[in-house]
Design a protein around this motif. Structure first.
Motif, PDB file in Angstrom:
ATOM      1  N   LEU A 129       8.249  -3.164  13.014  1.00  6.49           N
ATOM      2  CA  LEU A 129       8.241  -2.114  12.007  1.00  6.49           C
ATOM      3  C   LEU A 129       6.829  -1.571  11.787  1.00  6.49           C
ATOM      4  N   LEU A 130       5.862  -2.477  11.651  1.00  8.64           N
ATOM      5  CA  LEU A 130       4.487  -2.037  11.410  1.00  8.64           C
ATOM      6  C   LEU A 130       3.911  -1.346  12.637  1.00  8.64           C
ATOM      7  N   GLU A 131       4.224  -1.825  13.829  1.00  7.81           N
ATOM      8  CA  GLU A 131       3.759  -1.154  15.049  1.00  7.81           C
ATOM      9  C   GLU A 131       4.268   0.276  15.102  1.00  7.81           C
ATOM     10  N   GLU A 132       5.492   0.480  14.571  1.00  4.11           N
ATOM     11  CA  GLU A 132       6.079   1.804  14.595  1.00  4.11           C
ATOM     12  C   GLU A 132       5.451   2.715  13.540  1.00  4.11           C
ATOM     13  N   LEU A 133       5.142   2.166  12.348  1.00  2.00           N
ATOM     14  CA  LEU A 133       4.729   2.997  11.222  1.00  2.00           C
ATOM     15  C   LEU A 133       3.221   3.220  11.146  1.00  2.00           C
ATOM     16  N   LEU A 134       2.430   2.312  11.711  1.00  2.00           N
ATOM     17  CA  LEU A 134       0.978   2.501  11.650  1.00  2.00           C
ATOM     18  C   LEU A 134       0.546   3.830  12.286  1.00  2.00           C
ATOM     19  N   PRO A 135       0.999   4.148  13.499  1.00  2.00           N
ATOM     20  CA  PRO A 135       0.593   5.456  14.060  1.00  2.00           C
ATOM     21  C   PRO A 135       1.111   6.634  13.236  1.00  2.00           C
ATOM     22  N   VAL A 136       2.317   6.489  12.654  1.00  2.00           N
ATOM     23  CA  VAL A 136       2.857   7.569  11.820  1.00  2.00           C
ATOM     24  C   VAL A 136       1.964   7.774  10.609  1.00  2.00           C
ATOM     25  N   ALA A 137       1.565   6.677   9.970  1.00  2.00           N
ATOM     26  CA  ALA A 137       0.721   6.771   8.779  1.00  2.00           C
ATOM     27  C   ALA A 137      -0.612   7.404   9.122  1.00  2.00           C
ATOM     28  N   ARG A 138      -1.193   7.071  10.284  1.00  2.00           N
ATOM     29  CA  ARG A 138      -2.492   7.631  10.667  1.00  2.00           C
ATOM     30  C   ARG A 138      -2.378   9.141  10.854  1.00  2.00           C
ATOM     31  N   ARG A 139      -1.261   9.555  11.475  1.00  2.00           N
ATOM     32  CA  ARG A 139      -1.091  11.002  11.682  1.00  2.00           C
ATOM     33  C   ARG A 139      -0.894  11.724  10.359  1.00  2.00           C
ATOM     34  N   VAL A 140      -0.095  11.146   9.474  1.00  2.70           N
ATOM     35  CA  VAL A 140       0.186  11.791   8.184  1.00  2.70           C
ATOM     36  C   VAL A 140      -1.085  11.876   7.338  1.00  2.70           C
ATOM     37  N   CYS A 141      -1.920  10.848   7.390  1.00  5.08           N
ATOM     38  CA  CYS A 141      -3.135  10.829   6.566  1.00  5.08           C
ATOM     39  C   CYS A 141      -4.285  11.611   7.223  1.00  5.08           C
ATOM     40  N   GLY A 142      -4.121  12.061   8.423  1.00  2.00           N
ATOM     41  CA  GLY A 142      -5.167  12.797   9.111  1.00  2.00           C
ATOM     42  C   GLY A 142      -6.423  11.938   9.234  1.00  2.00           C
ATOM     43  N   GLY A 143      -7.542  12.456   8.847  1.00  5.97           N
ATOM     44  CA  GLY A 143      -8.782  11.687   8.934  1.00  5.97           C
ATOM     45  C   GLY A 143      -9.168  11.033   7.630  1.00  5.97           C
ATOM     46  N   ASP A 144      -8.258  11.059   6.649  1.00  6.38           N
ATOM     47  CA  ASP A 144      -8.575  10.510   5.331  1.00  6.38           C
ATOM     48  C   ASP A 144      -8.376   8.997   5.377  1.00  6.38           C
ATOM     49  N   GLU A 145      -9.469   8.270   5.620  1.00  4.95           N
ATOM     50  CA  GLU A 145      -9.384   6.819   5.764  1.00  4.95           C
ATOM     51  C   GLU A 145      -8.969   6.146   4.461  1.00  4.95           C
ATOM     52  N   GLU A 146      -9.436   6.721   3.332  1.00  2.00           N
ATOM     53  CA  GLU A 146      -9.078   6.100   2.048  1.00  2.00           C
ATOM     54  C   GLU A 146      -7.574   6.199   1.806  1.00  2.00           C
ATOM     55  N   ASN A 147      -6.997   7.376   2.124  1.00  6.53           N
ATOM     56  CA  ASN A 147      -5.557   7.569   1.958  1.00  6.53           C
ATOM     57  C   ASN A 147      -4.788   6.680   2.942  1.00  6.53           C
ATOM     58  N   PHE A 148      -5.318   6.537   4.174  1.00  4.58           N
ATOM     59  CA  PHE A 148      -4.659   5.710   5.186  1.00  4.58           C
ATOM     60  C   PHE A 148      -4.636   4.248   4.726  1.00  4.58           C
ATOM     61  N   SER A 149      -5.789   3.771   4.196  1.00  8.94           N
ATOM     62  CA  SER A 149      -5.849   2.386   3.724  1.00  8.94           C
ATOM     63  C   SER A 149      -4.873   2.172   2.572  1.00  8.94           C
ATOM     64  N   ALA A 150      -4.803   3.133   1.645  1.00  5.05           N
ATOM     65  CA  ALA A 150      -3.892   3.017   0.508  1.00  5.05           C
ATOM     66  C   ALA A 150      -2.432   3.019   0.974  1.00  5.05           C
ATOM     67  N   THR A 151      -2.143   3.872   1.970  1.00  6.57           N
ATOM     68  CA  THR A 151      -0.767   3.936   2.497  1.00  6.57           C
ATOM     69  C   THR A 151      -0.374   2.619   3.152  1.00  6.57           C
ATOM     70  N   MET A 152      -1.329   2.064   3.947  1.00  4.52           N
ATOM     71  CA  MET A 152      -1.025   0.792   4.613  1.00  4.52           C
ATOM     72  C   MET A 152      -0.838  -0.317   3.589  1.00  4.52           C
ATOM     73  N   LEU A 153      -1.641  -0.310   2.514  1.00  4.12           N
ATOM     74  CA  LEU A 153      -1.484  -1.318   1.466  1.00  4.12           C
ATOM     75  C   LEU A 153      -0.114  -1.182   0.803  1.00  4.12           C
ATOM     76  N   SER A 154       0.315   0.069   0.553  1.00  4.65           N
ATOM     77  CA  SER A 154       1.648   0.290  -0.023  1.00  4.65           C
ATOM     78  C   SER A 154       2.742  -0.243   0.906  1.00  4.65           C
ATOM     79  N   LEU A 155       2.546   0.000   2.204  1.00  5.63           N
ATOM     80  CA  LEU A 155       3.528  -0.480   3.174  1.00  5.63           C
ATOM     81  C   LEU A 155       3.590  -2.008   3.181  1.00  5.63           C
ATOM     82  N   PHE A 156       2.424  -2.642   3.111  1.00  7.64           N
ATOM     83  CA  PHE A 156       2.389  -4.114   3.075  1.00  7.64           C
ATOM     84  C   PHE A 156       3.070  -4.652   1.807  1.00  7.64           C
ATOM     85  N   LYS A 157       2.867  -3.956   0.680  1.00  7.08           N
ATOM     86  CA  LYS A 157       3.495  -4.400  -0.567  1.00  7.08           C
ATOM     87  C   LYS A 157       5.026  -4.393  -0.447  1.00  7.08           C
ATOM     88  N   VAL A 158       5.562  -3.308   0.133  1.00  6.13           N
ATOM     89  CA  VAL A 158       7.017  -3.211   0.289  1.00  6.13           C
ATOM     90  C   VAL A 158       7.522  -4.292   1.245  1.00  6.13           C
TER      91      VAL A 158
END
Length: 539
Positions: A129-158
């Motif tokens: 699941l994470l292998e599938e969603l990590l690239p999706v999250a990177r594309r959605v967040c563009g170059g915003d590393e702070e948003n990408f980190s927050a998104t990944m943290l949200s994904l880990f929480k779920v």
């Protein structure tokens, strides 16, 4: 997933899970609305990759034997299951982590427990699941590393929320299963112990206390030999060690009660093996059978005493009757000689007295001969062999031919079976019963006698039916007792031993004999002989 609503409700109740408790779990993870917003942003692009995700996910499943076995046994087709797993991906990114969401996760954990998938598999599946969603999250967040980190943290929480809910349901179902087995274990009708290989008790059921006098907590950590009496010839665990490799063992073992007295136990043990087949523990069951054993011993002693008594009585009857033969023969001979030589030469009283003496001596000889026959049924009988009862009946009728002719008896017969028995004694049996039918005929009416047989469970049942004077029901048992007569010697001569002899012959052949009749309406004697197919052996 095939889980009933009742099963799911039971898990929710056992866990104490409700909306408030679910919120606590989310609070512990700091999972809130902002996390939901970030994950919902991944939903649309992730949905486009759903088919590829499911395909890669099922390739992972097929790598593991346990997963492949579960899929092969699944009630639903694989394409339906793939649709369910794709729907779970969408649910995780929906941002709605309410009580309905939690129930679905609990349902997954319960399903995994029921089909045998281990919790570690579920945790490992999140890698795909994470292998599938990590690239999706990177594309959605563009170059915003702070948003990408927050998104990944949200994904880990779920993911952590999912894992906690699924594993809670899994282990709660396991605990419920263990409680069920524990209840069955404690409600067993026998005391139950679990020991290690050295014989140390690691668990004892409550019935152990009732039987042994030791409370379960007292036995914990102690050697099982504390329960065993030194009356046994061999150390119990040495014997178990030899026999446990092949199968369970069951036998009687002397135990010693907490108060010091010994009691006999019906005991069984079975080895418990690990996955590699190595014995790790023993399960021991036992119950107190002392009362039954003492009753059995008393019955055995009484049976042996009765057997000795019967043997002594038979021997006494034989010896007494045999030793009486010679002096009685002399008395009979000389009284008969007196009757022939002096009849009419003495007065009338002398002739009458001599007649009484001759009659008494003759009847005594008949009585002794019948006693000899009776005493020899058990001691002088021939070994049992296959015997054609048609041939037996022919021989009995040949012996009775004069009586049959003189009485004008009409005899009918069925085809009789072959049995295993003593042919000589069976001839005597038929001869006595048919002779009785001829003797006790209705005055002025020729006897009509029928001999038949039919098969019953494990035996042949024979009948000898007549149209004679009959027997009143109150005499049904009495007729088989030695020396019991229902009529005077003047009416019907005989010694009163014939039916007692029949009873003894039938019982030697493992059967029973009885009578059915009404006074004046004829009589039927019934007797059974074990079927030869049942392996009857004479005794």
């Amino acid at each position: 997933m095939g889980i009933s609503r009742e099963a799911l409700d039971a898990i929710i109740e056992d866990l104490g899970l409700n909306s408030v408790e679910l919120q606590k779990r989310k609070d512990y993870l700091d999972l809130g609305e902002a996390d939901g917003l970030r994950l919902r942003a991944l939903l649309a692009p992730a949905d486009q990759l759903k088919d590829g995700y499911v395909e890669r996910f099922y390739k992972l499943l097929d790598r593991f034997d346990e997963c492949r076995t579960v899929l092969d046994r699944a009630v639903r087709p694989r394409d339906q299951l793939q649709g369910l797993h794709g729907g779970q991906l969408s649910a995780m990114l929906s941002g709605r982590y309410d009580f309905d969401y939690a129930q679905e996760r609990l349902r997954i954990g319960l399903a995994h427990q029921q089909v045998g998938l281990k919790p570690e598999w579920y945790v490992g599946a999140y890698r795909v699941l994470l292998e599938e969603l990590l690239p999706v999250a990177r594309r959605v967040c563009g170059g915003d590393e702070e948003n990408f980190s927050a998104t990944m943290l949200s994904l880990f929480k779920v993911c952590l929320l999912d894992i906690e809910l699924v594993i809670s349901a899994y282990f709660q179902a396991d605990q419920e299963r263990l409680r069920f087995f524990a209840k069955a274990f404690e409600s067993d009708l026998e005391a139950v112990l679990i020991t290690d290989l050295a014989g140390t008790v690691i668990h004892a059921s409550h019935l152990t206390w009732n039987i042994s006098g030791y409370a379960p907590e007292v036995l914990m950590g102690r050697d099982i030999n504390q329960l065993i009496s030194d009356r046994n010839e061999e150390d119990l665990y040495q014997r178990w060690g030899r026999e446990a490799e092949d199968n369970a063992w069951r036998g009687d073992v002397w135990h010693r009660h907490a108060d010091g007295h010994d009691y006999l136990s019906r005991m069984s043990f079975a080895p418990v093996r690990n996955k590699s087949g190595k014995i790790t523990h023993y399960v021991v069951e036992y119950s107190d059978v002392t009362d039954a054993w003492e009753s059995e011993q008393a019955l055995k002693a009484r049976t042996e005493e009765l057997a000795r008594s019967n043997q002594e009585l038979e021997q006494f009857a034989y010896v007494a009757s045999h030793d009486l033969q010679e002096p009685l023969r002399m008395v009979a001979s000389y009284t008969q000689l007196l009757a022939r030589r002096y009849k009419g030469q003495l007065d009338k009283d002398a002739d009458e007295f001599i007649g009484y003496a001759v009659d008494g001596a003759t009847r005594m000889q008949g009585l002794i001969n019948d006693l000899l026959k009776l005493s020899r049924v058990g001691t002088r009988g021939k070994p049992f062999a296959p015997t054609d009862c048609n041939r037996v009946l022919d021989a009995a009728l040949a012996n009775l031919s004069v009586a049959v002719q003189e009485s004008w008896a009409a005899l009918t017969r069925d085809t009789l079976p072959e049995v295993t028995g003593d042919e000589t004694q069976l001839i005597q049996l038929f001869q006595n019963l048919i002779g009785n039918a001829i003797k006790f005929r209705t005055p002025g009416e020729p006897p009509a006698i029928h001999i038949g047989a039919h098969r019953i469970e494990g035996a042949w049942e024979f009948q000898v039916r007549d149209n004679g004077i009959g027997i009143s029901p109150e005499y049904f048992e009495r007729v088989f007792v030695i020396f019991q007569r229902l009529h005077s010697k003047a009416e019907y001569p005989g010694t009163g031993i014939g039916l007692a002899l029949c009873k003894k012959i039938v019982e030697r052949h493992g059967g029973r004999i009885w009578v059915g009749s009404r006074s004046g309406e004829g009589t039927t004697f019934f007797f059974t002989i074990h079927d030869k197919e049942n392996g009857n052996h004479g005794h």
